[in-house]
Design a protein around this motif. Structure first.
Motif, PDB file in Angstrom:
ATOM      1  N   GLY A   1      -7.222   3.932   9.728  1.00  0.00           N
ATOM      2  CA  GLY A   1      -6.966   5.204   9.066  1.00  0.00           C
ATOM      3  C   GLY A   1      -7.893   5.424   7.893  1.00  0.00           C
ATOM      4  O   GLY A   1      -8.523   4.493   7.405  1.00  0.00           O
ATOM      5  N   ALA A   2      -7.978   6.665   7.437  1.00  0.00           N
ATOM      6  CA  ALA A   2      -8.780   6.988   6.261  1.00  0.00           C
ATOM      7  C   ALA A   2      -8.254   8.267   5.622  1.00  0.00           C
ATOM      8  O   ALA A   2      -7.703   9.131   6.312  1.00  0.00           O
ATOM      9  CB  ALA A   2     -10.245   7.169   6.643  1.00  0.00           C
TER      10      ALA A   2
ATOM     11  N   SER B   1      -5.805   9.213  11.325  1.00  0.00           N
ATOM     12  CA  SER B   1      -5.442   7.946  11.977  1.00  0.00           C
ATOM     13  C   SER B   1      -6.104   7.874  13.336  1.00  0.00           C
ATOM     14  O   SER B   1      -6.110   8.868  14.070  1.00  0.00           O
ATOM     15  CB  SER B   1      -3.927   7.842  12.174  1.00  0.00           C
TER      16      SER B   1
ATOM     17  N   LYS C   1      -5.482  13.073   5.946  1.00  0.00           N
ATOM     18  CA  LYS C   1      -5.245  11.699   6.375  1.00  0.00           C
ATOM     19  C   LYS C   1      -5.532  11.616   7.871  1.00  0.00           C
ATOM     20  O   LYS C   1      -4.918  12.338   8.658  1.00  0.00           O
ATOM     21  CB  LYS C   1      -3.797  11.302   6.079  1.00  0.00           C
TER      22      LYS C   1
ATOM     23  N   SER D   1      -5.896  -3.724   2.175  1.00  0.00           N
ATOM     24  CA  SER D   1      -7.274  -4.186   2.311  1.00  0.00           C
ATOM     25  C   SER D   1      -8.137  -3.908   1.093  1.00  0.00           C
ATOM     26  O   SER D   1      -9.146  -4.551   0.885  1.00  0.00           O
ATOM     27  CB  SER D   1      -7.906  -3.540   3.539  1.00  0.00           C
TER      28      SER D   1
ATOM     29  N   ARG E   1      -6.196   5.530  16.997  1.00  0.00           N
ATOM     30  CA  ARG E   1      -5.557   4.493  17.802  1.00  0.00           C
ATOM     31  C   ARG E   1      -6.365   4.317  19.078  1.00  0.00           C
ATOM     32  O   ARG E   1      -6.826   5.311  19.666  1.00  0.00           O
ATOM     33  CB  ARG E   1      -4.123   4.890  18.190  1.00  0.00           C
TER      34      ARG E   1
ATOM     35  N   ALA F   1      -6.100   0.107  15.454  1.00  0.00           N
ATOM     36  CA  ALA F   1      -5.388   1.087  14.626  1.00  0.00           C
ATOM     37  C   ALA F   1      -6.042   1.135  13.263  1.00  0.00           C
ATOM     38  O   ALA F   1      -6.103   0.134  12.561  1.00  0.00           O
ATOM     39  CB  ALA F   1      -3.919   0.690  14.473  1.00  0.00           C
TER      40      ALA F   1
ATOM     41  N   HIS G   1      -6.127  -7.352   7.410  1.00  0.00           N
ATOM     42  CA  HIS G   1      -7.106  -6.322   7.800  1.00  0.00           C
ATOM     43  C   HIS G   1      -8.506  -6.919   7.856  1.00  0.00           C
ATOM     44  O   HIS G   1      -8.931  -7.590   6.927  1.00  0.00           O
ATOM     45  CB  HIS G   1      -7.106  -5.168   6.797  1.00  0.00           C
TER      46      HIS G   1
ATOM     47  N   ASP H   1       3.903   1.159   5.796  1.00  0.00           N
ATOM     48  CA  ASP H   1       4.449   0.976   7.135  1.00  0.00           C
ATOM     49  C   ASP H   1       5.413  -0.212   7.083  1.00  0.00           C
ATOM     50  O   ASP H   1       5.639  -0.797   6.020  1.00  0.00           O
ATOM     51  CB  ASP H   1       3.320   0.759   8.146  1.00  0.00           C
TER      52      ASP H   1
ATOM     53  N   GLY I   1      -9.987   2.116   6.401  1.00  0.00           N
ATOM     54  CA  GLY I   1     -10.040   0.755   6.934  1.00  0.00           C
ATOM     55  C   GLY I   1      -8.995   0.561   7.995  1.00  0.00           C
ATOM     56  O   GLY I   1      -8.415   1.537   8.487  1.00  0.00           O
ATOM     57  N   GLY I   2      -8.761  -0.690   8.346  1.00  0.00           N
ATOM     58  CA  GLY I   2      -7.725  -0.970   9.335  1.00  0.00           C
ATOM     59  C   GLY I   2      -8.120  -2.048  10.310  1.00  0.00           C
ATOM     60  O   GLY I   2      -8.873  -2.958   9.979  1.00  0.00           O
TER      61      GLY I   2
ATOM     62  N   HIS J   1       0.798  -1.229   0.000  1.00  0.00           N
ATOM     63  CA  HIS J   1       0.000   0.000   0.000  1.00  0.00           C
ATOM     64  C   HIS J   1       0.830   1.278   0.000  1.00  0.00           C
ATOM     65  O   HIS J   1       2.011   1.279   0.337  1.00  0.00           O
ATOM     66  CB  HIS J   1      -0.985   0.001   1.180  1.00  0.00           C
TER      67      HIS J   1
HETATM   68  P1  AMP Z   1      -2.291   4.425   9.862  1.00  0.00           P
HETATM   69  O1  AMP Z   1      -3.242   5.192  10.667  1.00  0.00           O
HETATM   70  O2  AMP Z   1      -2.068   4.973   8.494  1.00  0.00           O
HETATM   71  O3  AMP Z   1      -1.016   4.108  10.580  1.00  0.00           O
HETATM   72  O4  AMP Z   1      -2.992   3.047   9.593  1.00  0.00           O
HETATM   73  C1  AMP Z   1      -3.510   2.229  10.596  1.00  0.00           C
HETATM   74  C2  AMP Z   1      -4.096   0.989   9.952  1.00  0.00           C
HETATM   75  O5  AMP Z   1      -5.217   1.356   9.122  1.00  0.00           O
HETATM   76  C3  AMP Z   1      -3.115   0.282   9.023  1.00  0.00           C
HETATM   77  O6  AMP Z   1      -3.292  -1.097   9.163  1.00  0.00           O
HETATM   78  C4  AMP Z   1      -3.495   0.747   7.663  1.00  0.00           C
HETATM   79  O7  AMP Z   1      -3.223  -0.200   6.681  1.00  0.00           O
HETATM   80  C5  AMP Z   1      -4.989   1.020   7.778  1.00  0.00           C
HETATM   81  N1  AMP Z   1      -5.334   2.183   6.940  1.00  0.00           N
HETATM   82  C6  AMP Z   1      -4.835   3.429   7.058  1.00  0.00           C
HETATM   83  N2  AMP Z   1      -5.353   4.259   6.116  1.00  0.00           N
HETATM   84  C7  AMP Z   1      -6.194   3.502   5.376  1.00  0.00           C
HETATM   85  C8  AMP Z   1      -7.021   3.765   4.241  1.00  0.00           C
HETATM   86  N3  AMP Z   1      -7.090   4.963   3.669  1.00  0.00           N
HETATM   87  N4  AMP Z   1      -7.747   2.712   3.742  1.00  0.00           N
HETATM   88  C9  AMP Z   1      -7.672   1.496   4.298  1.00  0.00           C
HETATM   89  N5  AMP Z   1      -6.913   1.189   5.372  1.00  0.00           N
HETATM   90  C10 AMP Z   1      -6.174   2.165   5.901  1.00  0.00           C
END
Ligand code: AMP
Ligand code: MN
Ligand code: MN
Length: 319
Positions: free
Chosen positions: A292-293, A266, A264, A86, A268, A290, A108, A28, A285-286, A24
């Motif tokens: 994010g979107a 996030s 963006k 995902s 937690r 944890a 996911h 990470d 998704g996620g 993706h």
């Molecule tokens: P992050 O907040 O970006 O560190 O992501 C936390 C989790 O959510 C990770 O497993 C990411 O793969 C998932 N994630 C973050 N952003 C997205 C997104 N836009 N669509 C789907 N999954 C996401």
């Protein structure tokens, strides 16, 4: 006993010569470690492999094989494998000229099963842990370099074995990866401890405007912060994991302003909440702890909408 899907994956790997291994955007350590771990295993089996991350591999300079990571694939591929992702949008544009992935390997709970074959195990802590379990049954072996990459994915997604889904079985997997030559201390420090001076100053900008209200802690990072400080990426430099250390908060959020009128976000949280649903609701998704979107709109607008929905989630869970 090998499962039927493993037999199908093994047969397709055996019959294929040219591979694309992709993960993706804004990768990470699980994305980087899984691309490298699987990519190196395929190379060791004599395959031609393009390992692809839309943002490049520089971030994974401490992992073996990172120099070979491409930003765009080229030419034909017999087998396209997407890891730790995902939904197809999260791959970015790198697969625009290619068809449906032949195989998706992911953990996911929001995974859309968008491959022809899907090895999706939401109970696993990291895609790298799924690869650890399945590589042997796919006819691929794990050497010291691959072990380091897979361990990097596990360390990343468990934030150094700190998430509630870490159990004794996972520690045994990690121990086997260390026996195989995985360098735990190096990857732990590189991933979770060491930061550039610029990234640390960028944290400072976010921490300076930290807000707290009724079990929620949040902050934002603006394009102006990025410019002023000279932080080179569009991510939060992992600041959200610092926010989740705030004891009073049940959910931590970060809003990172993006150049294209989007933000963006996030989330937690600890074991008592599930933030994956709310991220999914906003097109992301996620995992439970944890998520994010990427949400269209101005920073102020996205903040207002997301905080409102997150407060509802908190209210529904508090009795
Ligand atoms: P992050 O907040 O970006 O560190 O992501 C936390 C989790 O959510 C990770 O497993 C990411 O793969 C998932 N994630 C973050 N952003 C997205 C997104 N836009 N669509 C789907 N999954 C996401
Ligand atoms: Mn990931
Ligand atoms: Mn992951």
């Amino acid at each position: 006993m090998t499962k039927e899907i493993d037999q199908r994956v093994a047969a397709q790997i055996k019959a294929s010569e040219k591979f694309l291994v992709v993960s993706h955007v804004r990768p990470d350590a699980d994305a980087g470690g899984s691309v490298l771990g699987l990519g190196l295993a395929l190379k060791n089996a004599g395959k031609t492999v393009q390992m692809v991350l839309a943002d490049g591999g520089e971030k994974f300079h401490y992992l073996p094989g990172w120099e070979a990571i491409l930003e765009m694939p080229s030419g034909a591929a017999d087998m396209i494998i997407v890891v730790d992702c995902s939904d197809p949008d999260r791959v970015g544009s790198v697969l625009a000229d290619y068809g449906k992935p032949h195989l998706v390997v992911d953990h996911h709970k929001t995974n859309l099963a968008f491959g022809e074959l899907n090895v999706v195990e939401p109970e696993q802590v990291a895609t790298a842990a799924i690869l650890f379990d399945h590589l042997p049954s796919w006819g691929l072996s794990i050497d010291a370099d691959i072990a380091t990459c897979l361990l990097a994915g596990i360390v990343g997604d468990t934030i150094g074995f700190r998430t509630p889904n870490v159990d004794a079985e996972l520690m045994r997997k990690a121990a086997v990866l260390m026996d195989l030559g995985g360098d735990l201390s190096k990857i732990y420090n590189e991933e979770l401890v060491m930061r550039s001076f610029i990234a640390t100053r960028y944290w400072g900008a976010g921490l300076a405007r930290l807000e707290y209200e009724q079990s929620l802690v949040w902050t934002s990072l603006t394009l102006a912060d990025k410019d002023e400080i000279g932080y080179p990426s569009d991510d939060d430099a992992d600041l959200v994991n610092v926010l989740s250390a705030v004891r009073e908060a049940k959910i931590a959020l970060i809003f990172v302003e993006q150049p294209n009128n989007s933000v963006k976000v996030s989330w937690r949280t600890g074991p008592e909440f599930d933030v994956s649903g709310i991220a999914y609701q906003f097109g992301g998704g996620g995992h439970a702890a944890a998520a994010g979107a990427d949400i269209e709109g101005t920073l102020a607008d996205v903040k207002r909408r997301v905080l409102r929905e997150t407060r509802k989630l908190l209210a529904n869970n508090t009795h």
